[in-house]
Design a protein around this motif. Structure first.
Motif, mmCIF file in Angstrom:
data_model
loop_
_atom_site.group_PDB
_atom_site.id
_atom_site.type_symbol
_atom_site.label_atom_id
_atom_site.label_comp_id
_atom_site.label_asym_id
_atom_site.label_seq_id
_atom_site.Cartn_x
_atom_site.Cartn_y
_atom_site.Cartn_z
ATOM 1 N N ASP A 104 -12.246 -45.009 14.428
ATOM 2 C CA ASP A 104 -13.349 -44.278 14.260
ATOM 3 C C ASP A 104 -13.454 -43.283 15.149
ATOM 4 O O ASP A 104 -13.594 -43.351 16.513
ATOM 5 C CB ASP A 104 -14.730 -45.167 14.431
ATOM 6 N N THR A 120 -9.181 -51.938 18.071
ATOM 7 C CA THR A 120 -8.868 -51.914 16.614
ATOM 8 C C THR A 120 -7.360 -51.377 16.496
ATOM 9 O O THR A 120 -6.657 -51.926 15.601
ATOM 10 C CB THR A 120 -9.489 -50.283 16.141
ATOM 11 N N ILE A 147 -12.000 -48.830 20.004
ATOM 12 C CA ILE A 147 -10.937 -47.988 19.654
ATOM 13 C C ILE A 147 -9.539 -48.654 19.916
ATOM 14 O O ILE A 147 -8.404 -48.918 19.060
ATOM 15 C CB ILE A 147 -10.804 -46.431 20.034
ATOM 16 N N THR A 153 -15.355 -40.914 15.726
ATOM 17 C CA THR A 153 -16.651 -40.199 16.394
ATOM 18 C C THR A 153 -16.865 -40.986 17.802
ATOM 19 O O THR A 153 -17.703 -40.819 18.550
ATOM 20 C CB THR A 153 -17.862 -40.831 15.374
ATOM 21 N N LYS A 154 -16.137 -42.316 18.030
ATOM 22 C CA LYS A 154 -16.265 -42.995 19.149
ATOM 23 C C LYS A 154 -15.533 -42.515 20.539
ATOM 24 O O LYS A 154 -15.598 -42.753 21.552
ATOM 25 C CB LYS A 154 -16.018 -44.516 18.991
#
Length: 443
Positions: free
Chosen positions: A272, A314, A311, A274-275
């Motif tokens: 993601d 992930t 992140i 956006t993070k």
């Protein structure tokens, strides 16, 4: 870092609000720092000329211990293998804070031409290699020793206790394979051996010199300030055959090539954005011994960097099925080894904001807030997971040089300006004198 320090930072801002406006400017600090500056420079030159690799800092730790004992401190050695802990009890009651410096050098051949340049060699994992302080750890050790002398000579002015941490193996250990997943080195080894426990530390501070930033300037950032660091090694096994008949074997090189490309999709398609950010770099790819033989195995190694814990999680979770799936598609088998080296370095937000006035006292008019986190990693992050921490950067390049062209940290041409050392000493002293009080424990 698995638990974000941001909620705690918000909660503690009111605790620190009064102290934030009341940094104390002790008149004795500047002359005291000036009185030790030449000693600090000479110490830096001595350490620079005699660099030692991670977990091999025997002479350096002996020098550090000798210096601390001469100041009348309680000194513990062999912490985290070759680390040193000094404890200074101030003349007034107060909190316990820690100051940390790293001591290890890198397997780099020095090309600076400095009069005190290193010509040393060392043994790294069985091989003789050149050794150089290419990241400024010589300056870190010398500056912290200078601060220890200043504070010890003015201990009656110090409220509480100061714990000086001189750490080995921040850059990795020369006697440990980086892919030994259960190895405990550097900051983790210091913590394991009680560096933060006797006495119990409630906040920790660190300073790192940086090439490409002007001498005497201090840089800071609240929250995430440095990336995490994880290493990987992928061994791809196929079936050896003659290069003229690839259909009679299984080619691990082709599979490896596609694994390299596939790894990039973990960043471009799985995290993601956006993070925060993530980057995966393959640094080595080794296979085969002859141009006309398709080998049985190929090996890839590389690094993963992120500035966000989710992140990082992930990538680490999705990498194994991706690697195994690509390997299977090419009828090979892959073995993936992931080694967690350091989490994201997070400056406690409340502590950071409260200490800005102290930074201003250390470098008047030369303190700047970083707009974004920096890409390197630091195992200071492990300390900052245990207690609130603040890690700042000290410019080490003369202002008349082109900051865009100077050799970076880890370059064989890396240099640090001696003139910046006094600011580093003063920063450590001001951290101690202006620490605003006891910080609540993390939830």
């Amino acid at each position: 870092m698995r638990i974000s320090s941001l909620p705690l930072g918000i909660a503690l801002l009111s605790t620190f609000s009064t102290a934030f406006c009341q940094a104390s400017d002790f008149s004795w600090v500047d002359p005291a720092v000036a009185s030790v500056s030449q000693d600090v420079i000479e110490l830096r030159h001595t350490i620079h000329q005699n660099p030692e690799l991670g977990n091999m800092e025997v002479k350096t730790s002996e020098l550090v211990a000798q210096q601390l004992k001469a100041l009348g401190m309680e000194v513990r050695t062999h912490i985290g293998k070759t680390g040193v802990v000094g404890v200074l009890k101030g003349g007034k009651p107060g909190p316990v804070v820690a100051l940390r410096a790293d001591m290890d050098a890198l397997p780099v051949k020095e090309m600076t031409g400095l009069p005190f340049a290193s010509t040393a060699t060392g043994v790294r994992r069985g091989k003789t290699v050149p050794v150089m302080h290419a990241c400024g750890h010589d300056t870190h050790t010398a500056m912290l020793l200078g601060a220890a002398k200043v504070l010890a000579e003015h201990r009656n002015e110090v409220a509480g206790t100061v714990v000086f941490l001189f750490q080995p193996a921040e850059e990795g250990a020369a006697d440990v394979d980086e892919f030994e997943a259960d190895a405990v080195i550097g900051a983790r080894a210091m913590i394991r051996d009680g560096a933060l426990d006797s006495p119990k530390v409630e906040a920790i501070f660190g300073v790192h010199v940086m090439a490409g930033y002007p001498t005497g300037h201090l840089y800071y950032k609240s929250g995430t300030v440095l990336n995490s660091n994880d290493a990987f090694r992928i061994t791809v096994k196929g079936q050896q055959t003659h290069g003229s008949a690839p259909w009679s074997g299984v080619d691990p090189i082709i599979a490896s090539e596609n694994i390299v490309g596939g790894l990039q999709t973990l960043v471009s398609r799985r995290i993601d954005m956006t993070k925060g950010m993530g980057v995966i770099s393959v640094g080595t790819m080794n296979a085969g011994a002859a141009s006309n033989i398709i080998p049985e195995t190929a090996e890839l190694t590389g690094t993963i960097r992120t500035n966000n814990a989710s992140i990082r999680d992930t990538i680490l979770q999705k990498m194994p099925p991706l690697v195994n799936g690509i390997a299977s598609a090419y009828e090979t088998k892959a073995n993936l080894l992931l080694v967690n080296i350091a989490p994201v370095t997070i400056n406690n937000p409340a502590l950071t904001e409260a200490m800005v006035p102290a930074l201003e006292l250390a470098a008047p008019g030369k303190v700047e807030r970083l707009e974004s986190s920096l890409s390197p990693s630091e195992d200071f992050s492990f300390y900052a997971e245990k207690v609130p921490g603040l890690f700042v950067f000290l410019g080490a390049t003369p202002a008349d040089q082109d900051m865009q062209k100077v050799p970076n940290n880890h370059s064989p041409y890396f240099t640090a300006d001696d003139a910046t050392l006094a600011t580093g000493v003063k920063a450590h002293v001001q951290f101690v004198l202006n620490y605003p009080g006891r910080v609540a424990e993390k939830p």
